[in-house]
Design a protein around this motif. Structure first.
Motif, PDB file in Angstrom:
ATOM      1  N   THR A 198       0.833  -1.209   0.000  1.00 59.74           N
ATOM      2  CA  THR A 198       0.000   0.000   0.000  1.00 59.74           C
ATOM      3  C   THR A 198       0.865   1.255   0.000  1.00 59.74           C
ATOM      4  N   ARG A 225      -4.048 -10.544  -0.352  1.00 53.12           N
ATOM      5  CA  ARG A 225      -4.973 -10.131  -1.408  1.00 53.12           C
ATOM      6  C   ARG A 225      -4.268  -9.750  -2.705  1.00 53.12           C
ATOM      7  N   TYR A 226      -2.954  -9.747  -2.709  1.00 54.54           N
ATOM      8  CA  TYR A 226      -2.192  -9.427  -3.916  1.00 54.54           C
ATOM      9  C   TYR A 226      -1.629 -10.655  -4.617  1.00 54.54           C
ATOM     10  N   GLU A 275      -7.190 -12.233 -10.509  1.00 50.80           N
ATOM     11  CA  GLU A 275      -7.837 -11.038  -9.957  1.00 50.80           C
ATOM     12  C   GLU A 275      -7.013 -10.426  -8.832  1.00 50.80           C
ATOM     13  N   ASN A 276      -6.341 -11.261  -8.056  1.00 52.98           N
ATOM     14  CA  ASN A 276      -5.478 -10.742  -6.988  1.00 52.98           C
ATOM     15  C   ASN A 276      -4.140 -10.242  -7.534  1.00 52.98           C
ATOM     16  N   ARG A 287      -4.162  -6.758  -8.918  1.00 48.41           N
ATOM     17  CA  ARG A 287      -4.629  -5.725  -7.994  1.00 48.41           C
ATOM     18  C   ARG A 287      -3.618  -4.581  -7.844  1.00 48.41           C
ATOM     19  N   GLU A 289      -4.321  -0.697  -8.658  1.00 46.39           N
ATOM     20  CA  GLU A 289      -4.255   0.300  -7.584  1.00 46.39           C
ATOM     21  C   GLU A 289      -3.263   1.411  -7.919  1.00 46.39           C
ATOM     22  N   ALA A 334     -10.109  -4.515 -15.961  1.00 49.88           N
ATOM     23  CA  ALA A 334     -10.098  -3.806 -14.676  1.00 49.88           C
ATOM     24  C   ALA A 334      -9.578  -2.381 -14.817  1.00 49.88           C
TER      25      ALA A 334
END
Length: 353
Positions: free
Chosen positions: A151, A196-197, A202-203, A206, A210, A252
């Motif tokens: 993040t 989650r990455y 889909e992960n 991400r 982002e 996405a």
């Protein structure tokens, strides 16, 4: 067929006078502190007649550096250096976007001021060696980023994009190709995460989404592009689900309304057609190894809105003028591609003198 190159177009909020774009190329000629110099400004200004100049990969944070003498955009001094570059390009009536590149695991501590262990999605050592001031060195095993650090890295891209605009750039391109950090999150061999990455496509997409969303939110979607290279094995990348992964990624990214997608293409025409159909805005195509007539044909056939060239632009500062007039092209000198001074950088002759 080359006439297809010369019509105006737009990449989001950036208006182009024609469609021949200068691709990003690492040249290793910034200061040890990652500050662009007057020589860098001269180099880019010489090539300002390209429809758009995309700069060399520029690290958004200290940990984003892996090579010697590459520029950054995470300090006031670096931002001031980039201002010299953008001013020079704009004075020459050009347009310039800064490519933000975090190298991830493709690094060696000896090449950075901080000397830290490289970071990556997972602690998987890349094959091969890295050139350093003391010669080739085996690349070390990287440290896996924590979820919180992922993040924080997204925020690094956001801040660097803001700095690029402060430096006068017309936009930012996110480097999601060629085996660097964004690509490392996409590929199964480099991303073995269980948060989650990691795991499903889909992960794994991400992080890329982002980063793109953060940059677009910061500087505007119309001034944001992203570069992808499906099926590229460079830097020890192995993709086992390319035809599933990249359509999922493009789907996405599409709602973000980015200015352009810059696609490095290696010959999978079915995938290219699929991604072209899914992408709602401009597509810049880099067809590796193709000649200019073949690249122009991609525009004429609607596969691309613009095309990018690398070594042709490196060796021919006046490439646009040479192609328009049918003049012969300079031959690039690979021995001067990386590092050094003006030789092989700003001293390639123009056709007129």
């Amino acid at each position: 067929m080359l006439n297809a190159l010369w019509t105006p177009t737009t990449l989001g909020d950036i208006t182009l006078p024609h469609r021949l774009v200068m691709a990003p190329m690492t040249r290793d000629r910034s200061t040890p502190e990652g500050v662009p110099t007057e020589m860098n400004a001269e180099y880019y200004a010489q090539r300002a007649s390209h429809a758009l100049v995309i700069t060399e990969g520029t690290q958004p944070s200290p940990d984003g550096q892996g090579y010697l003498l590459t520029p950054g955009l995470h300090s006031a001094e670096q931002t001031a250096g980039w201002r010299k570059v953008t001013d020079a390009v704009h004075t020459a009536d050009g347009r310039i976007v800064v490519q933000l590149m975090h190298v991830g695991r493709i690094a060696h501590p000896d090449n950075t001021p901080h000397g830290r262990q490289p970071v990556a999605p997972s602690a998987v050592r890349p094959a091969g060696t890295m050139f350093t001031a003391s010669g080739p060195r085996e690349m070390p095993t990287p440290r896996a980023l924590t979820t919180a650090e992922v993040t924080a890295t997204v925020d690094d891209f956001r801040r660097a994009a803001a700095a690029a605009m402060d430096a006068g750039a017309d936009g930012v391109e996110i480097h999601g190709a060629n085996g660097y950090l964004v690509h490392q999150f996409l590929a199964g061999n480099t991303n073995q995460r269980t948060d989650r990455y990691g795991g499903s496509p889909e992960n794994r997409i991400r992080f890329a989404v982002e980063v793109a969303a953060a940059v677009a939110d910061e500087i505007g979607a119309g001034r944001t592009g992203i570069r992808l290279s499906p099926a590229n094995t460079y830097n020890d990348i192995q993709e086992s689900d390319t035809h599933q992964l990249y359509p999922a990624l493009v789907r996405a990214l599409a709602p973000l309304g980015l200015g352009y997608l810059h696609l490095v293409h290696f010959g999978d025409e079915e995938l290219l057609d699929t991604l072209r159909g899914l992408w709602p805005t401009a597509l810049v195509l880099n067809r590796a190894g193709a000649d200019l007539p073949a690249r122009a044909q991609d525009i004429a056939d609607g596969r691309a809105d613009a095309v990018s060239v690398g070594t042709l632009a490196l060796a021919n500062p006046d490439l646009v003028e040479r192609v328009r007039s049918g003049a012969p092209l300079n031959t690039p000198d690979p021995t001067t591609f990386y590092g050094g001074g003006a030789a092989g950088y700003t001293d390639y002759p123009t056709h007129s003198g």
